[in-house]
Write an enzyme that holds these catalytic residues in place. Sequence first.
Site, PDB file in Angstrom:
ATOM      1  CG  ASP A  11      -2.016  -1.093   1.129  1.00  0.00           C
ATOM      2  OD1 ASP A  11      -2.118  -1.401   0.018  1.00  0.00           O
ATOM      3  OD2 ASP A  11      -2.170  -1.711   2.287  1.00  0.00           O
ATOM      4  CE  LYS A  34       2.190  -2.542  -4.452  1.00  0.00           C
ATOM      5  NZ  LYS A  34       1.889  -2.001  -2.834  1.00  0.00           N
ATOM      6  N   GLY A  45      -4.549  -4.332  -3.784  1.00  0.00           N
ATOM      7  CA  GLY A  45      -5.345  -3.213  -4.380  1.00  0.00           C
ATOM      8  C   GLY A  45      -4.510  -2.120  -4.586  1.00  0.00           C
ATOM      9  CG  HIS A  46      -1.975  -2.162  -6.997  1.00  0.00           C
ATOM     10  ND1 HIS A  46      -1.235  -2.813  -7.873  1.00  0.00           N
ATOM     11  CD2 HIS A  46      -1.837  -2.448  -5.836  1.00  0.00           C
ATOM     12  CE1 HIS A  46      -0.450  -3.685  -7.430  1.00  0.00           C
ATOM     13  NE2 HIS A  46      -0.876  -3.564  -6.066  1.00  0.00           N
ATOM     14  CB  THR A  47      -6.079   3.274  -5.060  1.00  0.00           C
ATOM     15  OG1 THR A  47      -6.411   2.345  -4.004  1.00  0.00           O
ATOM     16  CG2 THR A  47      -7.181   4.234  -4.928  1.00  0.00           C
ATOM     17  CD  GLN A  51       0.456  -9.042  -2.461  1.00  0.00           C
ATOM     18  OE1 GLN A  51       1.328  -9.478  -3.277  1.00  0.00           O
ATOM     19  NE2 GLN A  51      -0.797  -8.608  -2.771  1.00  0.00           N
ATOM     20  N   GLY A 105     -10.994  -3.126   3.339  1.00  0.00           N
ATOM     21  CA  GLY A 105     -11.398  -1.938   4.235  1.00  0.00           C
ATOM     22  C   GLY A 105     -10.995  -2.075   5.687  1.00  0.00           C
TER      23      GLY A 105
HETATM   24  P1  GDP Z   1      -0.735   0.330  -3.519  1.00  0.00           P
HETATM   25  O1  GDP Z   1      -1.512  -0.713  -3.212  1.00  0.00           O
HETATM   26  O2  GDP Z   1       0.505   0.298  -3.166  1.00  0.00           O
HETATM   27  O3  GDP Z   1      -1.043   0.633  -5.046  1.00  0.00           O
HETATM   28  O4  GDP Z   1      -1.279   1.480  -2.865  1.00  0.00           O
HETATM   29  P2  GDP Z   1      -2.942   1.611  -2.515  1.00  0.00           P
HETATM   30  O5  GDP Z   1      -3.818   2.127  -3.464  1.00  0.00           O
HETATM   31  O6  GDP Z   1      -3.493   0.435  -1.654  1.00  0.00           O
HETATM   32  O7  GDP Z   1      -2.915   2.817  -1.154  1.00  0.00           O
HETATM   33  C1  GDP Z   1      -2.368   3.995  -1.633  1.00  0.00           C
HETATM   34  C2  GDP Z   1      -3.401   5.174  -1.084  1.00  0.00           C
HETATM   35  O8  GDP Z   1      -3.011   6.535  -1.269  1.00  0.00           O
HETATM   36  C3  GDP Z   1      -4.427   5.130  -2.315  1.00  0.00           C
HETATM   37  O9  GDP Z   1      -5.675   5.569  -1.987  1.00  0.00           O
HETATM   38  C4  GDP Z   1      -4.028   6.275  -3.188  1.00  0.00           C
HETATM   39  O10 GDP Z   1      -4.962   7.028  -3.975  1.00  0.00           O
HETATM   40  C5  GDP Z   1      -3.654   7.127  -2.231  1.00  0.00           C
HETATM   41  N1  GDP Z   1      -2.234   8.014  -2.591  1.00  0.00           N
HETATM   42  C6  GDP Z   1      -1.116   7.713  -3.473  1.00  0.00           C
HETATM   43  N2  GDP Z   1      -0.366   8.655  -3.596  1.00  0.00           N
HETATM   44  C7  GDP Z   1      -0.677   9.639  -2.688  1.00  0.00           C
HETATM   45  C8  GDP Z   1      -0.135  10.896  -2.014  1.00  0.00           C
HETATM   46  O11 GDP Z   1       0.965  11.386  -2.657  1.00  0.00           O
HETATM   47  N3  GDP Z   1      -1.114  11.675  -1.313  1.00  0.00           N
HETATM   48  C9  GDP Z   1      -2.136  11.145  -0.766  1.00  0.00           C
HETATM   49  N4  GDP Z   1      -2.806  11.828   0.081  1.00  0.00           N
HETATM   50  N5  GDP Z   1      -2.637   9.925  -1.116  1.00  0.00           N
HETATM   51  C10 GDP Z   1      -1.797   9.226  -2.081  1.00  0.00           C
HETATM   52  P1  IMO Z   2      -1.071  -4.059  -2.221  1.00  0.00           P
HETATM   53  O1  IMO Z   2      -0.444  -4.729  -3.605  1.00  0.00           O
HETATM   54  C1  IMO Z   2      -0.879  -4.507   2.047  1.00  0.00           C
HETATM   55  C2  IMO Z   2      -1.032  -8.393   3.783  1.00  0.00           C
HETATM   56  C3  IMO Z   2      -2.238  -8.961   4.506  1.00  0.00           C
HETATM   57  C4  IMO Z   2      -1.572 -10.033   5.374  1.00  0.00           C
HETATM   58  C5  IMO Z   2      -0.443 -10.673   4.745  1.00  0.00           C
HETATM   59  C6  IMO Z   2      -1.072 -12.030   4.231  1.00  0.00           C
HETATM   60  O2  IMO Z   2      -2.256  -3.424  -2.308  1.00  0.00           O
HETATM   61  O3  IMO Z   2       0.215  -3.412  -1.593  1.00  0.00           O
HETATM   62  P2  IMO Z   2      -2.633 -12.733   2.040  1.00  0.00           P
HETATM   63  O4  IMO Z   2      -3.983 -12.609   1.883  1.00  0.00           O
HETATM   64  O5  IMO Z   2      -1.734 -12.243   1.085  1.00  0.00           O
HETATM   65  O6  IMO Z   2      -2.153 -14.184   2.296  1.00  0.00           O
HETATM   66  O7  IMO Z   2      -2.184 -11.694   3.620  1.00  0.00           O
HETATM   67  O8  IMO Z   2      -0.353  -9.751   3.588  1.00  0.00           O
HETATM   68  N1  IMO Z   2      -1.276  -8.105   2.435  1.00  0.00           N
HETATM   69  C7  IMO Z   2      -1.114  -6.902   1.947  1.00  0.00           C
HETATM   70  N2  IMO Z   2      -0.871  -5.771   2.639  1.00  0.00           N
HETATM   71  N3  IMO Z   2      -1.090  -4.566   0.786  1.00  0.00           N
HETATM   72  C8  IMO Z   2      -1.089  -5.207   0.011  1.00  0.00           C
HETATM   73  O9  IMO Z   2      -1.100  -5.400  -1.369  1.00  0.00           O
HETATM   74  C9  IMO Z   2      -1.446  -6.826   0.522  1.00  0.00           C
HETATM   75  N4  IMO Z   2      -1.688  -7.907   0.069  1.00  0.00           N
HETATM   76  C10 IMO Z   2      -1.515  -9.008   1.353  1.00  0.00           C
HETATM   77  O10 IMO Z   2      -3.141  -8.037   5.107  1.00  0.00           O
HETATM   78  O11 IMO Z   2      -1.172  -9.123   6.521  1.00  0.00           O
HETATM   79 MG    MG Z   3      -2.937  -1.504  -1.845  1.00  0.00          MG
END
Ligand code: GDP
Ligand code: IMO
Ligand code: MG
Length: 434
Positions: free
Chosen positions: A13, A16, A40-42, A225, A303
């Site tokens: 998170d 990426k 979950g890549h947002t 991850q 969530g």
């Molecule tokens: P990922 O799994 O590595 O792609 O990251 P996630 O999408 O799970 O979580 C990153 C969250 O931070 C998302 O809701 C993005 O929209 C948000 N985000 C990304 N870059 C920034 C930033 O520079 N500032 C803020 N405030 N939010 C960001």
């Molecule tokens: P992105 O790509 C954050 C965490 C889970 C748990 C552990 C094992 O969005 O960064 P799993 O279901 O993979 O067997 O769970 O890994 N986990 C993540 N934490 N971002 C993720 O993906 C994750 N994918 C798995 O919360 O601790």
């Molecule tokens: Mg994520």
Amino acid sequence: MSNCVVLGAQWGDEGKGKIVDLLAKSADWVARYAGGANAGHTVKVGDTRFALHLVPTGILSSQARCLIGHGVVLDLPALFTEIDSLVKAGIKVEDRLFVASATHLVLPHHKLLEEQAEECRSDAEKIGTTMRGIGPAYADKIARRGVRAGDLLDPDRLVRSVRQAIDYWDRITNGLLTSKGCTTESVVQQLQPCVARLTPMIVDGPRLLDDAIRQGQSIVYEGAQGTLLDIDFGTYPYVTSSSTTVGGACTGLGIPPSAIGRVIGVVKAYTTRVGNGPFPTEALNDDGKRLQKGGNEFGTTTGRCRRCGWLDLVALKYAVRVNGITHVAITKLDVLDEFDEIPVCVAYDHRGERSTEVPLDGARLGEVKPVYRMMPGWKQPTAGLTDCGDLPPAAKDYVKFVCGTLGVKMLMISTGPERDETIICGQNAELVSV
Ligand code: GDP
Ligand code: IMO
Ligand code: MG
């Protein structure tokens, strides 16, 4: 720009999705190499917020084609739900998304087994998985009883491979699968609607990428991850079940190391973790809550609240080492705007002994105390900045200190979730290198 791996340098998170999306604008291919629907890549595009779980983030850039590599474990119903919602949002997916034939499928029994596995553990031992069947799917793959995307092309082979997995687990669990209605017939039946949809997408992934590389096309290898969730390099057993680190790009896509130019580590300006396991810089106080609220730190997939804390340079140095990170993209700098002082962990203290290495033993990581260097806050908005010259001096110092300690180049600084809320450092000598 040379072909690059984009991977998480912390516990996932890191942002990426946003960084891959920016790089994908000039890419011919975006290929995802690990994980499954646990990711979950947002990406925020105007008023639309895309949450990508299985489809590579490149799908949002119309010129890019996307490959789901065989390092991924694929939940077909989840894939088609995701595709349908992308199409509904106006994204063209047809003829742009491909699946490597050796990609293993996540099947209903994987989720049943995961529930059992988590139930068997005490509260302290629970991993806190995403319950997407990830661990059991990789376990079947490694134990050589998995079902692969390519099996869908041959009805007999499909039944044979599903039967192998189901019979094995039903016997081991004394009929648990049968008692839950999970039989070879029911699984094959559930897969049937997917056959026609998946067939045109199935390709020889390594061959496709080899052709693209030979033609000099530009490829982004998208990780999922983060480094500390890697099956080998992470905080085992509180990890996921795949190779999230740079080697996973080679094994999960079938590319040689020489096909990788840059290794871009995505680093959140502080640290978060979802699920259980050691987290030395976790802020179990109001600061943690402020980070959670300011960063909107709630899981994209489940969530769940993300645990929040300060930047850990010891863990990041480890991530730089095991991945050969050449560049970092720092995200969410704006979330630190309001803090008077920002602690950054520069060493660990274990019972009076100081170290700048991540201990091999995961239990020991749970015992270390972070040694912080206090960085002055900037107390000015950086949100939305696009020019490095506009960064407050203290924010610049923060970023410089991170890059200097890690010995890497800064590629981008993200100052908000939107595409254009980004400082591209490439041409800016001041922050480029240390
Ligand atoms: P990922 O799994 O590595 O792609 O990251 P996630 O999408 O799970 O979580 C990153 C969250 O931070 C998302 O809701 C993005 O929209 C948000 N985000 C990304 N870059 C920034 C930033 O520079 N500032 C803020 N405030 N939010 C960001
Ligand atoms: P992105 O790509 C954050 C965490 C889970 C748990 C552990 C094992 O969005 O960064 P799993 O279901 O993979 O067997 O769970 O890994 N986990 C993540 N934490 N971002 C993720 O993906 C994750 N994918 C798995 O919360 O601790
Ligand atoms: Mg994520």
